[in-house]
Design a protein around this motif. Structure first.
Motif, PDB file in Angstrom:
ATOM      1  N   UNK B 304       0.870  -1.238  -0.041  1.00 48.86           N
ATOM      2  CA  UNK B 304       0.075  -0.167   0.088  1.00 48.86           C
ATOM      3  C   UNK B 304       0.664   1.383   0.035  1.00 48.86           C
ATOM      4  N   UNK B 305       2.048   1.042  -0.174  1.00 46.29           N
ATOM      5  CA  UNK B 305       2.786   2.517  -0.076  1.00 46.29           C
ATOM      6  C   UNK B 305       2.791   3.157  -1.505  1.00 46.29           C
ATOM      7  N   UNK B 306       2.920   4.253  -1.572  1.00 42.99           N
ATOM      8  CA  UNK B 306       3.011   5.088  -2.692  1.00 42.99           C
ATOM      9  C   UNK B 306       1.718   5.082  -3.887  1.00 42.99           C
ATOM     10  N   UNK B 307       0.690   4.667  -3.053  1.00 41.39           N
ATOM     11  CA  UNK B 307      -0.666   4.706  -3.949  1.00 41.39           C
ATOM     12  C   UNK B 307      -1.078   6.148  -3.950  1.00 41.39           C
ATOM     13  N   UNK B 308      -1.285   6.493  -5.122  1.00 41.26           N
ATOM     14  CA  UNK B 308      -2.064   8.010  -5.263  1.00 41.26           C
ATOM     15  C   UNK B 308      -3.480   7.808  -5.486  1.00 41.26           C
ATOM     16  N   UNK B 309      -4.074   8.066  -3.900  1.00 37.46           N
ATOM     17  CA  UNK B 309      -5.437   7.974  -3.799  1.00 37.46           C
ATOM     18  C   UNK B 309      -6.295   9.058  -4.529  1.00 37.46           C
ATOM     19  N   UNK B 310      -5.658  10.206  -5.079  1.00 37.88           N
ATOM     20  CA  UNK B 310      -6.280  11.332  -5.860  1.00 37.88           C
ATOM     21  C   UNK B 310      -6.829  10.665  -7.140  1.00 37.88           C
ATOM     22  N   UNK B 311      -5.900   9.724  -7.694  1.00 37.95           N
ATOM     23  CA  UNK B 311      -6.350   9.082  -8.870  1.00 37.95           C
ATOM     24  C   UNK B 311      -7.641   8.364  -8.800  1.00 37.95           C
ATOM     25  N   UNK B 312      -7.850   7.859  -7.548  1.00 38.61           N
ATOM     26  CA  UNK B 312      -9.213   7.038  -7.148  1.00 38.61           C
ATOM     27  C   UNK B 312     -10.539   8.098  -7.582  1.00 38.61           C
ATOM     28  N   UNK B 313     -10.141   9.361  -6.806  1.00 41.27           N
ATOM     29  CA  UNK B 313     -11.168  10.178  -6.894  1.00 41.27           C
ATOM     30  C   UNK B 313     -11.383  10.654  -8.512  1.00 41.27           C
ATOM     31  N   UNK B 314     -10.299  10.670  -9.420  1.00 44.02           N
ATOM     32  CA  UNK B 314     -10.519  11.079 -10.803  1.00 44.02           C
ATOM     33  C   UNK B 314     -11.339  10.040 -11.304  1.00 44.02           C
ATOM     34  N   UNK B 315     -10.892   8.822 -11.119  1.00 46.97           N
ATOM     35  CA  UNK B 315     -11.961   7.721 -11.762  1.00 46.97           C
ATOM     36  C   UNK B 315     -13.353   8.081 -11.658  1.00 46.97           C
ATOM     37  N   UNK B 316     -13.788   8.161 -10.289  1.00 45.73           N
ATOM     38  CA  UNK B 316     -15.124   8.429 -10.166  1.00 45.73           C
ATOM     39  C   UNK B 316     -15.801   9.580 -10.483  1.00 45.73           C
ATOM     40  N   UNK B 317     -14.902  10.741 -10.764  1.00 39.91           N
ATOM     41  CA  UNK B 317     -15.414  12.027 -11.451  1.00 39.91           C
ATOM     42  C   UNK B 317     -15.567  11.821 -13.068  1.00 39.91           C
ATOM     43  N   UNK B 318     -14.751  10.840 -13.700  1.00 42.18           N
ATOM     44  CA  UNK B 318     -14.838  10.540 -15.127  1.00 42.18           C
ATOM     45  C   UNK B 318     -16.137   9.465 -14.929  1.00 42.18           C
ATOM     46  N   UNK B 319     -16.424   8.951 -14.087  1.00 41.25           N
ATOM     47  CA  UNK B 319     -17.653   7.815 -14.217  1.00 41.25           C
ATOM     48  C   UNK B 319     -18.989   8.778 -14.422  1.00 41.25           C
ATOM     49  N   UNK B 320     -18.721   9.633 -13.726  1.00 33.42           N
ATOM     50  CA  UNK B 320     -19.959  10.767 -13.769  1.00 33.42           C
ATOM     51  C   UNK B 320     -20.027  11.694 -14.994  1.00 33.42           C
ATOM     52  N   UNK B 321     -18.835  12.359 -15.077  1.00 31.60           N
ATOM     53  CA  UNK B 321     -18.711  13.422 -16.042  1.00 31.60           C
ATOM     54  C   UNK B 321     -19.072  13.138 -17.457  1.00 31.60           C
ATOM     55  N   UNK B 322     -18.200  11.986 -17.735  1.00 31.40           N
ATOM     56  CA  UNK B 322     -18.109  11.531 -19.410  1.00 31.40           C
ATOM     57  C   UNK B 322     -19.408  11.233 -19.798  1.00 31.40           C
ATOM     58  N   UNK B 323     -20.248  10.499 -19.269  1.00 32.76           N
ATOM     59  CA  UNK B 323     -21.463   9.896 -20.024  1.00 32.76           C
ATOM     60  C   UNK B 323     -22.533  11.019 -20.109  1.00 32.76           C
ATOM     61  N   UNK B 324     -22.525  11.897 -18.785  1.00 37.01           N
ATOM     62  CA  UNK B 324     -23.625  12.997 -18.944  1.00 37.01           C
ATOM     63  C   UNK B 324     -23.311  13.901 -19.961  1.00 37.01           C
ATOM     64  N   UNK B 325     -21.966  14.152 -19.969  1.00 38.26           N
ATOM     65  CA  UNK B 325     -21.436  15.292 -20.997  1.00 38.26           C
ATOM     66  C   UNK B 325     -22.031  14.937 -22.397  1.00 38.26           C
ATOM     67  N   UNK B 326     -21.571  13.531 -22.830  1.00 34.16           N
ATOM     68  CA  UNK B 326     -21.698  13.072 -24.004  1.00 34.16           C
ATOM     69  C   UNK B 326     -23.241  12.743 -24.348  1.00 34.16           C
ATOM     70  N   UNK B 327     -24.114  12.619 -23.398  1.00 35.45           N
ATOM     71  CA  UNK B 327     -25.587  12.394 -23.477  1.00 35.45           C
ATOM     72  C   UNK B 327     -25.875  13.985 -23.809  1.00 35.45           C
ATOM     73  N   UNK B 328     -25.510  14.992 -23.141  1.00 37.69           N
ATOM     74  CA  UNK B 328     -26.018  16.200 -23.509  1.00 37.69           C
ATOM     75  C   UNK B 328     -25.574  16.634 -24.861  1.00 37.69           C
ATOM     76  N   UNK B 329     -24.376  16.617 -25.080  1.00 34.72           N
ATOM     77  CA  UNK B 329     -23.788  17.187 -26.426  1.00 34.72           C
ATOM     78  C   UNK B 329     -24.609  16.290 -27.656  1.00 34.72           C
ATOM     79  N   UNK B 330     -24.753  14.806 -27.307  1.00 32.12           N
ATOM     80  CA  UNK B 330     -25.369  14.294 -28.379  1.00 32.12           C
ATOM     81  C   UNK B 330     -26.852  14.677 -28.656  1.00 32.12           C
TER      82      UNK B 330
END
Lengths: 214, 496
Positions: B304-330
């Motif tokens: 568990x050394x050296x894990x950048x937990x901020x990246x995990x937060x980024x994944x979750x943001x991606x989950x929400x942002x990408x589909x919603x933005x794509x649906x709107x733009x579409x």
């Protein structure tokens, strides 16, 4: 598979050969100091000649290894460490050759009662070099053995410190001329320096080993 | 014109190649273990092979989510996804093509009023979590095994280096194949229903289907993306995220490839089912998130050394942002394409709630009182049908999905001569063919009616139940869709 690993095997052998040369250098250094202290100057001269040869062969082998590592972009992650290790190990070999050259040129007079201490000092110093070479070999193949061998090298280096100090104290307690005292101290110091250099290589090695762990 | 519509898909393919090449050969190229040219050639070839050979599995799931059925519609969805991906990359927000595509298809569903299959959607959403977790798990296990092996066999650093290089090439090829198989659905999935190709028969033995041809084109687009732009991405992104030792990199790529393969191989699905193991849904995944999952897995293996937990937060943001933005733009883009450029973005499907439909719906626990008013009325277009349905009752999305499925008008006419000529060479089981011939001369207005008739004609057409029935049912489903395609009267099904 063998064909794919052919080049690698060649280079592995070259690295092993290079490390063998450092060990040979240490053995030659050990015997040549004995020959010098026993007054067998002919044999000492042969030894000196041998170590020079070993050193120049070692240099060209090291250059060949370095070129190969660079040209074939081998071990890109650890190349810097490996080259650093080989170069600093080369310094140890050079130092042994230089020290013998100094003996040959300056012909220091060693007091009879100090000769066993000089032999002891030489042994400890060369044992440190041998342990250093084993540690480097372990770095290439068996990482968990590196530490044991580094510890060995460190132990012998400390021994050289103690013996060298003992020599210096004994020398400066005698009533001989100061120039002789300084001369003997100087040679003890130079033999001790070989172990110090081996210790520096080991320090470098322990950092490189941490980097190599997965 | 057809090729013009395909361009947005090809552009999406190119950007997928450009952005995802780094997940396969990033570490190898950045650490100079493999030359970029070699990496790109291997990745290009295997991505294309994966797309053509194993690409169909994941694209079926996307089609279940929403069947984009005109070229202009597919073009717009792919364009919206490409715009989303490009925009979010520019804004340095984490984005997954797979997730944006799901958003895009839902955007099309919303715009056209088509129902969204909530089962498929849940299946897809769950894999977004399961994928990276699985990848982390694989990385953890593989790391522990490899570390133990290396401790035991005492390999020389140079030999290890040589083997790692060979490993990078082999595993890189496998990862490329898996990426092509899994992600081609993102690029070309929405064009499957409107593919501008026809099947090519080679010596009457091998059929190069229109879908495979489409995937070949998409695969080549991904390969071009890898060739032309992924090196740049490797140099910029590669140094930040992928600065790990080569062996760790190899473990990461292997874990990612295994997960991609698991989620795209139909053969593996069959194998799992036949060995009574739980099967894995075939869904396009984000290779970047799998990579991050694997990096975290290796980190956990190291304690568990050296894990950048901020990246995990980024994944979750991606989950929400990408589909919603794509649906709107579409949604917005579809509006423009339809109303400004006057392109048909949807084939209007006809719906009719007949008394048979009502009976079947009530069997599926759908309240039929609100539907009585709409009985025997014709509706053209999903949007209109949905609107009318909503006026009558507050339906849940899965209820709407069922009403849509049962009310969709289709037209089939069974002809035993056609059946004999087209299906006799082992394409469907002999028993089934004989039963089908008995339906000669009958016409059906709904697909489910045809299915019911088939099932009543012979037990061979009935799905089996029980643990070992999965493979049987899969084959049955395939044969049924073959029969539907053969006897469907196209002109009546759509208004094209």
């Amino acid at each position: 598979m063998d064909l794919l690993l052919k080049k690698t095997k060649e280079l592995e052998m070259q690295i092993d050969e290079y490390l063998d040369m450092i060990v040979k250098g240490a053995l030659t250094f050990r015997t040549s100091i004995r020959h010098y202290l026993n007054g067998q100057l002919d044999r000492f001269s042969d030894d000196r000649h041998n170590i020079d040869e070993i050193e120049s062969k070692g240099d060209s082998l090291r250059r060949a290894i370095e070129t190969k590592l660079y040209l074939e972009t081998l071990i890109p992650e650890f190349r810097g460490d490996v080259l650093g290790l080989l170069e600093s190990a080369d310094k140890v070999l050079n130092m042994m050759a230089d020290t013998l050259a100094q003996f040959d040129v300056e012909m220091p007079k060693i007091l009879e009662e100090l000769k066993p201490l000089y032999i002891e000092l030489t042994d400890a110093s060369t044992f440190a070099v041998e342990a250093m070479v084993t540690a480097i070999r372990s770095y290439f193949t068996e990482l968990n053995k590196v530490r044991d061998n580094i510890n060995k090298a460190m132990y012998y280096e400390k021994e050289t410190d103690k013996i060298s100090e003992k020599i210096k104290r004994t020398v400066f307690q005698t009533s001989i001329d100061l120039c002789f005292k300084i001369h003997m101290r100087y040679f003890a110091y130079h033999i001790e320096l070989i172990a110090d250099e081996a210790e520096d290589v080991c320090d470098r090695l322990s950092i490189a080993t941490i980097k190599r762990h997965l | 014109m057809i090729w013009f519509f395909l361009t947005s898909g090809l552009f999406l393919g190119w950007s997928l190649g450009a952005n995802h090449g780094v997940n396969i050969f990033g570490t190898a190229v950045v650490s100079k273990m493999v030359r970029f040219k070699t990496a790109a050639i291997i990745a290009g070839i295997f991505v294309t092979l994966g797309a053509v050979i194993s690409g169909e599995g994941a694209s079926k799931t996307l089609n279940e989510l929403g069947a984009v059925n005109t070229l202009a519609g597919s073009f717009t969805v792919a364009l919206a996804v490409a715009i989303t991906v490009t925009m979010m990359t520019k804004l340095k927000l984490p984005v997954s093509v797979s997730q944006a595509v799901v958003g895009g298809i839902i955007g099309w569903n919303i715009f056209t009023g088509s129902p969204t299959d909530t089962t498929s959607l849940t299946k897809i959403l769950s894999t977004w979590v399961v994928g990276p977790v699985l990848s982390a798990g694989f990385a953890l296990i593989i790391f522990i095994i490899i570390a133990a092996i290396l401790r035991k066999i005492k390999l020389h650093i140079l030999r290890l280096d040589a083997l790692t290089r060979i490993g990078f090439l082999i595993i890189g090829a496998f990862a490329s194949y898996s990426l092509g198989a899994n992600n081609i659905a993102n690029v070309m999935g929405m064009f499957v229903n409107s593919a501008p190709f026809s099947d090519i028969h080679i010596f009457q033995i091998f059929i190069f289907s229109s879908t495979k041809q489409l995937f070949l084109v998409g695969g080549i687009a991904i390969a071009i993306g890898i060739f032309t732009y992924s090196y740049k991405v490797m140099l910029t992104v590669g140094n930040e995220l992928y600065k790990i030792t080569p062996i760790t990199g190899l473990i990461v790529v292997l874990s990612e490839a295994i997960v991609l393969f698991l989620f795209s191989s139909e053969q593996l699905e069959y194998w799992l089912i036949s060995h009574k193991l739980p099967s894995i849904p075939l869904v396009p995944l984000s290779s970047t998130q799998l990579t991050i999952g694997a990096v975290i897995g290796v980190g956990l293996a190291k304690g568990g050394r050296g894990i950048n937990y901020k990246i995990l937060g980024k994944i979750v943001t991606g989950w929400a942002f990408a589909p919603i933005t794509a649906a709107l733009i579409c949604f917005v883009t579809l509006f423009f394409v339809q109303n400004v450029f006057e392109q048909k973005v949807v084939n209007q499907i006809k719906y009719k709630i007949s008394s048979e439909v009502l009976t079947t719906l009530s069997q599926h626990n759908i309240p039929i009182e609100p539907l009585l008013k709409l009985k025997d009325k014709d509706f053209t277009g999903s949007a209109l049908f949905r609107q009318t349905l909503k006026k009558e009752h507050k339906w849940k999305e899965n209820q709407i999905y069922l009403i849509f499925s049962f009310s969709e008008l289709d037209s089939f006419f069974v002809d035993s001569t056609i059946a004999k000529n087209n299906l006799s060479n082992g394409k469907i089981l002999h028993k089934r063919l004989e039963a089908l011939k008995c339906l000669h001369g009958r016409a059906f207005s709904y697909k489910w009616q045809f299915e019911n008739a088939l099932e009543t004609s012979s037990d061979a057409w009935k799905p089996k139940s029980g643990n070992d029935a999965n493979i049987y049912n899969k084959r049955l489903k395939k044969e049924k869709s073959l029969v539907y395609d053969l006897f469907r009267k196209k002109s009546q099904h759509s208004d094209e």
